[in-house]
Design an enzyme around this catalytic site. Structure first.
Site, PDB file in Angstrom:
ATOM      1  CG  ASP A   1     -26.065 -30.775  23.270  1.00  0.00           C
ATOM      2  OD1 ASP A   1     -25.298 -30.764  22.283  1.00  0.00           O
ATOM      3  OD2 ASP A   1     -26.368 -31.827  23.867  1.00  0.00           O
TER       4      ASP A   1
ATOM      5  CE1 TYR B   1     -19.820 -34.204  18.722  1.00  0.00           C
ATOM      6  CE2 TYR B   1     -18.899 -32.786  17.030  1.00  0.00           C
ATOM      7  CZ  TYR B   1     -19.423 -34.002  17.402  1.00  0.00           C
ATOM      8  OH  TYR B   1     -19.570 -35.015  16.478  1.00  0.00           O
TER       9      TYR B   1
ATOM     10  CE  LYS C   1     -22.047 -37.952  24.818  1.00  0.00           C
ATOM     11  NZ  LYS C   1     -21.015 -38.663  24.098  1.00  0.00           N
TER      12      LYS C   1
HETATM   13  P1  KE4 Z   1     -23.759 -38.397  19.053  1.00  0.00           P
HETATM   14  O1  KE4 Z   1     -24.318 -38.048  17.687  1.00  0.00           O
HETATM   15  O2  KE4 Z   1     -22.274 -38.680  19.030  1.00  0.00           O
HETATM   16  O3  KE4 Z   1     -24.560 -39.480  19.775  1.00  0.00           O
HETATM   17  O4  KE4 Z   1     -23.948 -37.108  19.997  1.00  0.00           O
HETATM   18  C1  KE4 Z   1     -23.430 -35.875  19.565  1.00  0.00           C
HETATM   19  C2  KE4 Z   1     -23.230 -34.977  20.754  1.00  0.00           C
HETATM   20  C3  KE4 Z   1     -24.116 -33.944  20.974  1.00  0.00           C
HETATM   21  N1  KE4 Z   1     -23.991 -33.111  22.037  1.00  0.00           N
HETATM   22  C4  KE4 Z   1     -22.978 -33.284  22.923  1.00  0.00           C
HETATM   23  C5  KE4 Z   1     -22.874 -32.336  24.090  1.00  0.00           C
HETATM   24  C6  KE4 Z   1     -22.039 -34.326  22.746  1.00  0.00           C
HETATM   25  O5  KE4 Z   1     -21.012 -34.458  23.631  1.00  0.00           O
HETATM   26  C7  KE4 Z   1     -22.157 -35.192  21.649  1.00  0.00           C
HETATM   27  C8  KE4 Z   1     -21.169 -36.308  21.370  1.00  0.00           C
HETATM   28  N2  KE4 Z   1     -20.062 -36.394  22.260  1.00  0.00           N
HETATM   29  C9  KE4 Z   1     -18.831 -36.953  21.701  1.00  0.00           C
HETATM   30  C10 KE4 Z   1     -17.765 -36.972  22.798  1.00  0.00           C
HETATM   31  N3  KE4 Z   1     -17.638 -35.718  23.471  1.00  0.00           N
HETATM   32  C11 KE4 Z   1     -19.048 -38.296  21.111  1.00  0.00           C
HETATM   33  C12 KE4 Z   1     -17.805 -39.130  20.931  1.00  0.00           C
HETATM   34  C13 KE4 Z   1     -17.405 -39.248  19.499  1.00  0.00           C
HETATM   35  O6  KE4 Z   1     -17.692 -38.326  18.712  1.00  0.00           O
HETATM   36  O7  KE4 Z   1     -16.790 -40.294  19.164  1.00  0.00           O
END
Ligand code: KE4
Length: 430
Positions: A239, A144, A267
Site C-alpha cells: 500500500d 491504515y 495522493k
Molecule cells: P483515501 O481513501 O483516504 O484516499 O486513502 C486511504 C489510504 C490508504 N492507504 C494509506 C497508506 C493511507 O494513508 C490512506 C489515507 N491516509 C489518510 C491519512 N493518513 C487520509 C486522511 C484522512 O483520512 O482524512
C-alpha cells in the site's frame, strides 16, 4: 470576543455534516480546539477564513508534493475543464498517466485508476482473493488502508486517533478474515502463515508505515514478507498510497528493492484531485473486468481533470526534487530533535525523506505498541501552541508531517523556532 468566522462555520457544519467534517481527523477531536476553515492556499501556506495564515505540514495528507495551487497546474486544469469535466468514456489522458505510472513503478505492468486509496486497496485485495481462491488477509496493527470493512481492524490513522481502531459496523465474518500481525516483526507473520496455511490470499503492508505516525521498515522486514508470500502462495500488496512517489520516483519499493505483486497508489498520483490506483503483475491485473471476471468499476474513474493533474504531478518529479525534499526533511527532523533536547522533552522523530512524525516518547518507535505509547496529551498541547504560532501540523500524533517543493529553509527554521517556544508549553506526562 466576537465569534470567529471559522467557529460560526463549524457550528453550521455540524448541523449538516457528521462532526462538521467530511473526514474525521479534520475535526481536531484529538488535539482540542476548533478547526480553522480554510479559504485558500498557495505554495506552503494555508489561509483561513479569519485572515490567518499557516505554514502547512498536512499538505492535504500527502498529495501536494509540489505545494498548493502551482500556477501551471491550475492553468492546465482550467484548460482541461473547458474541454469537459467528465465523459465516462476512454480518453488519451488516462493512457498517458497509466504509461507514466508503469514507467515509474516497473512492478506495475497493468494499472487501474479509481477515485481514492480506499478503492485501490479494496480492489487489490479482491484481485488477490480471486487469484488465490483464498479469503483471509494479513494486515499490520496500526497500518491504515482506507475505510474498507476488511481494513478497519486495528487500523491506524484517524481510526486510532479517535480511539476506534476496530470500527463498529464491520461484520464479524469480515473481521474474522482479517488477521493482524505486528509491524517490523516477521515472526508474527510467519506464525499466522503457519496457523492459517493455504488460507491467506494476501499480505497488505505500508512499506513505510505512515498511519501510526511514520515508522520505517526494519532491515530485512520487507524482504521477509516477500519470502513468506512466495513460500505461502500469498499475494504481497504494497500500500504505497503515502509512500508512492513520496519516498522516491519509484516509491518505497524502489528504495528498499523489494518487488510486490500488487501496489496501491493515491495522493500524489492525483496531484490533489481524487485519484487512486492499483496495479501490478499482468497475470493478476488481467483478471480485472472487462479483461477478466473480477468486477470493479467507477463513474469518475480516469476523470479527465484528475488525469490532467496526475500527469502534471508525476511529470514534475525529478532527482533534484527528492534531493531537495530529503534535505528539508532532515533539517526539520534535526531541528525538532534539538528543540526537544533543549526543552528536556522526550521526543523521538521518525523520518522518511520528506515525511516525518515527532513522537512524544523517549522511543524507539518501531511498531503500533510503541507508537501508541506516545504522550498524546503532550502532542495535543504542542499542536495547539504551534497553531497559535502560525504552523499547521497534522491534528494527530499518528500522522505524518509532509514537506513539499514549496517549503523553504526559512519555513523550516521558522517552524523550529515555533517548536522551541511550543515545547516550553508542553508538560510531559509525569
Ligand atoms: P483515501 O481513501 O483516504 O484516499 O486513502 C486511504 C489510504 C490508504 N492507504 C494509506 C497508506 C493511507 O494513508 C490512506 C489515507 N491516509 C489518510 C491519512 N493518513 C487520509 C486522511 C484522512 O483520512 O482524512
Amino acid at each position: 470576543m466576537p465569534q470567529s468566522e471559522s467557529s460560526r462555520l463549524f457550528n453550521r457544519a455540524r448541523r449538516v455534516l457528521p462532526g462538521g467534517v467530511n473526514s474525521p481527523v479534520r475535526a481536531f477531536g484529538a488535539v482540542g480546539g476548533r478547526p480553522p476553515f480554510i479559504e485558500r492556499a498557495r505554495g506552503a501556506r494555508l489561509h483561513d477564513v479569519d485572515g490567518r495564515s499557516y505554514v502547512d505540514y498536512v499538505m492535504s495528507w500527502g498529495p501536494l508534493i509540489h505545494g498548493h495551487a502551482p500556477p501551471d497546474l491550475t492553468r492546465a486544469l482550467r484548460a482541461a475543464a473547458g474541454r469537459g469535466t467528465s465523459f465516462g468514456a476512454p480518453t488519451a489522458r488516462e493512457v498517458e498517466l497509466a504509461r507514466l505510472v508503469c514507467r515509474l513503478v516497473p512492478s506495475i505492468e497493468r494499472v487501474r485508476f479509481v477515485n481514492s486509496g480506499t478503492e485501490a486497496t479494496m480492489s487489490a485485495v479482491r484481485v488477490a482473493r480471486a487469484a488465490t481462491g483464498r479469503d483471509r488477509i494479513v494486515k499490520f496493527a496500526g497500518c491504515y488502508h482506507g475505510h474498507g470493512d476488511a481494513f478497519l481492524v486495528q487500523a491506524g490513522s484517524g481510526a486510532t486517533t479517535l480511539g476506534v481502531p476496530t470500527s463498529p459496523g464491520v461484520a464479524r465474518a469480515t473481521a474474522a478474515d482479517t488477521l493482524i500481525a505486528t509491524y517490523n516483526d516477521i515472526e508474527s507473520v510467519d506464525r499466522l502463515c503457519s496457523a492459517h496455511r493455504d488460507a491467506i490470499a494476501a499480505v497488505i503492508v505500508e512499506p513505510i508505515a505512515g498511519n501510526m505516525g511514520v515508522v520505517p521498515p526494519a532491515p530485512g522486514f520487507l524482504d521477509g514478507l516477500r519470502g513468506l508470500c512466495d513460500r505461502n502462495g500469498s499475494v504481497l500488496i504494497f500500500d504505497e498510497v503515502i509512500s508512492g512517489f513520496r519516498a522516491s520516483k519509484g516509491g518505497a519499493q524502489a528504495v528498499y528493492g523489494v518487488t510486490p505483486d500488487l501496489t496501491c497508489l493515491g495522493k500524489i498520483i492525483g496531484g490533489g484531485l481524487p485519484v487512486g490506483a492499483y496495479g501490478g503483475r499482468a497475470d493478476l491485473m488481467e483478471r480485472v473486468s472487462p479483461a477478466g471476471p473480477v468486477y470493479q468499476a467507477g463513474t469518475l474513474s480516469g476523470n479527465p481533470l484528475a488525469m490532467t493533474a496526475g500527469i502534471w504531478a508525476l511529470s514534475k518529479l525529478s532527482a533534484l526534487l527528492y534531493r531537495r525534499l530529503d534535505k528539508l526533511g532532515g533539517r526539520l527532523a534535526n531541528g525538532l530533535r534539538d528543540a526537544a533536547r533543549e526543552a528536556g522533552v522526550p521526543l523521538t522523530v521518525n523520518a522518511a525523506g520528506s515525511v516525518l512524525t515527532p513522537f512524544f516518547s523517549a522511543g524507539p518507535v518501531t511498531d503500533y505498541a510503541s507508537a501508541t505509547a506516545a504522550d498524546t496529551d503532550a502532542y495535543a498541547a504542542f499542536f495547539r501552541a504551534m497553531l497559535e504560532r502560525g504552523v499547521y501540523p497534522p491534528p494527530s500524533q499518528f500522522e505524518g508531517w509532509f514537506l513539499s517543493d514549496a517549503h523553504t529553509e526559512r519555513d523550516v527554521d521558522r517552524t523550529v523556532r515555533a517548536a522551541r517556544q511550543a515545547l516550553a508549553d508542553v508538560r510531559p506526562a509525569a
